[in-house]
Design an enzyme around this catalytic site. Structure first.
Site, PDB file in Angstrom:
ATOM      1  N   ARG A 280      71.896  76.151   6.965  1.00  0.00           N
ATOM      2  CA  ARG A 280      71.493  74.964   6.179  1.00  0.00           C
ATOM      3  C   ARG A 280      72.230  74.847   4.858  1.00  0.00           C
ATOM      4  O   ARG A 280      72.079  73.851   4.152  1.00  0.00           O
ATOM      5  CB  ARG A 280      69.974  74.980   5.960  1.00  0.00           C
ATOM      6  CG  ARG A 280      69.486  76.114   5.076  1.00  0.00           C
ATOM      7  CD  ARG A 280      67.984  76.000   4.820  1.00  0.00           C
ATOM      8  NE  ARG A 280      67.542  77.031   3.878  1.00  0.00           N
ATOM      9  CZ  ARG A 280      66.343  77.062   3.307  1.00  0.00           C
ATOM     10  NH1 ARG A 280      65.444  76.130   3.588  1.00  0.00           N
ATOM     11  NH2 ARG A 280      66.033  78.015   2.449  1.00  0.00           N
TER      12      ARG A 280
ATOM     13  N   HIS B  14      63.360  72.624  10.755  1.00  0.00           N
ATOM     14  CA  HIS B  14      62.261  72.763   9.773  1.00  0.00           C
ATOM     15  C   HIS B  14      61.843  71.378   9.235  1.00  0.00           C
ATOM     16  O   HIS B  14      61.999  71.076   8.047  1.00  0.00           O
ATOM     17  CB  HIS B  14      62.783  73.658   8.645  1.00  0.00           C
ATOM     18  CG  HIS B  14      61.776  74.188   7.690  1.00  0.00           C
ATOM     19  ND1 HIS B  14      61.009  73.381   6.871  1.00  0.00           N
ATOM     20  CD2 HIS B  14      61.426  75.455   7.370  1.00  0.00           C
ATOM     21  CE1 HIS B  14      60.237  74.140   6.108  1.00  0.00           C
ATOM     22  NE2 HIS B  14      60.455  75.387   6.394  1.00  0.00           N
TER      23      HIS B  14
ATOM     24  N   GLU C 198      57.401  72.321  12.442  1.00  0.00           N
ATOM     25  CA  GLU C 198      58.736  72.875  12.681  1.00  0.00           C
ATOM     26  C   GLU C 198      58.897  73.368  14.124  1.00  0.00           C
ATOM     27  O   GLU C 198      58.006  74.019  14.666  1.00  0.00           O
ATOM     28  CB  GLU C 198      58.978  74.022  11.698  1.00  0.00           C
ATOM     29  CG  GLU C 198      58.767  73.607  10.241  1.00  0.00           C
ATOM     30  CD  GLU C 198      58.558  74.784   9.307  1.00  0.00           C
ATOM     31  OE1 GLU C 198      59.129  75.861   9.554  1.00  0.00           O
ATOM     32  OE2 GLU C 198      57.807  74.620   8.318  1.00  0.00           O
TER      33      GLU C 198
HETATM   34  O1  TA6 Z   1      58.335  77.157   7.240  1.00  0.00           O
HETATM   35  C1  TA6 Z   1      57.450  77.599   6.240  1.00  0.00           C
HETATM   36  C2  TA6 Z   1      58.217  78.483   5.281  1.00  0.00           C
HETATM   37  O2  TA6 Z   1      58.698  79.639   5.920  1.00  0.00           O
HETATM   38  C3  TA6 Z   1      57.304  78.804   4.108  1.00  0.00           C
HETATM   39  O3  TA6 Z   1      56.910  80.166   4.108  1.00  0.00           O
HETATM   40  C4  TA6 Z   1      58.153  78.424   2.888  1.00  0.00           C
HETATM   41  O4  TA6 Z   1      58.943  79.510   2.483  1.00  0.00           O
HETATM   42  C5  TA6 Z   1      58.986  77.286   3.486  1.00  0.00           C
HETATM   43  O5  TA6 Z   1      59.360  77.785   4.750  1.00  0.00           O
HETATM   44  C6  TA6 Z   1      60.130  76.808   2.645  1.00  0.00           C
HETATM   45  O6  TA6 Z   1      61.128  77.768   2.575  1.00  0.00           O
HETATM   46  P1  TA6 Z   1      62.398  77.438   1.614  1.00  0.00           P
HETATM   47  O7  TA6 Z   1      63.292  78.633   1.721  1.00  0.00           O
HETATM   48  O8  TA6 Z   1      63.040  76.195   2.160  1.00  0.00           O
HETATM   49  O9  TA6 Z   1      61.810  77.209   0.249  1.00  0.00           O
END
Ligand code: TA6
Length: 298
Positions: free
Chosen positions: A98, A168, A272
């Site tokens: 990403r 995501h 997700e």
């Molecule tokens: O998908 C949920 C998650 O794993 C949360 O634990 C939080 O960390 C979110 O992803 C966002 O992660 P990021 O690295 O994009 O801030």
């Protein structure tokens, strides 16, 4: 570079390449069915709006748009791992896909008006220094009345490798306290807000009553997000995926993120499409695995 992309892949009044936020290369797609935006940074779909309807993907007003940083919102691609990576201190959260620059392979529009982009990413020395495997990835984005995404990963190594992956997806909601999610009934999830405890979802639809961070595993079901405040239903169907993650940071976590507005948590939910944890993928040499999601009005 943008002029070259426009000359080679642009479609007048349909597919336009330009400098988006932060000067990052952006593809804007306009069709009678829907409009969308995709950044080559992370192959990141940042907008999708079916014609005549409200935008479907949520973006933080405080998102950063710079190399090395993930855009906050839209559909980040998490690969080749999910979440933080075993305390090595250098690996970016949710992997490097990403925050990598993807290449445009092809752009086309069918007679049905659907626009398809194919983007690619290959392993390079930087990646191999933190994840020692040779891979190639293709990401197909189809913009029609629904948003169709598929991530195909091929093992270019002579030995098998294991990876995690996620689309995501951040979805717009009117008020996250008034939503429910169906499709996860009867499954088990890992509660990341409660010591990674394994819990049963039970037979009721899922609702958001506080900080929510759940990894539902061994589930291939489509989910339907019922948004009471917007009087809208969004379906998230999937293939090649055995895990679904649902996340809302709620109040404290929103305040703790620099690229997330303090009050933005009410207007979003992540549903997700993943293969994470026990559902990680083992890919044999030369093999390809495809993960896909179709996001559309329910
Ligand atoms: O998908 C949920 C998650 O794993 C949360 O634990 C939080 O960390 C979110 O992803 C966002 O992660 P990021 O690295 O994009 O801030």
């Amino acid at each position: 570079m943008i002029e070259h992309l426009q000359d080679r892949f642009g479609i007048p009044n349909v597919v336009t390449f330009d400098a988006g936020q932060g000067g990052l290369t952006r593809v804007r797609i306009t069709t009678p069915l829907a409009s969308a935006e995709v950044y080559l940074h992370g192959a990141h779909v940042t907008q999708f709006q079916p014609s005549g309807h409200e935008p479907m993907l949520w973006l933080s007003a405080k998102s950063m748009y710079q190399t090395g940083k993930a855009i906050r919102g839209g559909v980040p691609i998490c690969f080749p791992w999910f979440g933080p990576r075993g305390g090595d201190g250098v690996s970016p959260a949710h992997g490097f896909a990403r925050i990598s620059e993807w290449q445009v392979e092809a752009v086309g529009q069918g007679i049905d008006g659907v626009v398809e982009l194919i983007l690619s990413l290959g392993s390079n020395e930087h990646m191999r220094n933190i994840w020692p495997h040779a891979f190639s990835a293709k990401y197909r984005v189809r913009i029609g009345s629904s948003l169709e995404l598929s991530l195909s990963v091929t093992n270019e190594d002579p030995v098998a490798f294991i990876f995690e992956e996620a689309l995501h997806t951040y979805l717009v909601v009117g008020d996250v306290r008034q939503v429910s999610v169906s499709g996860l009934e009867g499954t088990m999830y890992i509660d990341k807000t409660d010591g990674l405890k394994h819990k049963p979802q039970g037979n009721e639809r899922m609702t958001i009553l506080g900080e929510t961070d759940r990894v539902y595993f061994d589930t291939r079901a489509a989910c339907v997000l019922d948004d009471g405040a917007m009087d809208r239903r969004i379906a998230i169907a999937k293939h090649g995926s055995d895990s679904t993650v649902v996340w809302n940071p709620w109040i404290a976590k929103s305040k703790a993120m620099a690229d997330f507005g303090d009050d933005e948590w009410m207007g979003m939910i992540c549903i997700e499409t993943c293969n994470v944890g026990a559902n990680q993928i083992t890919l044999q040499p030369g093999a390809t695995h495809e993960l896909g999601a179709v996001i559309g009005l329910g």
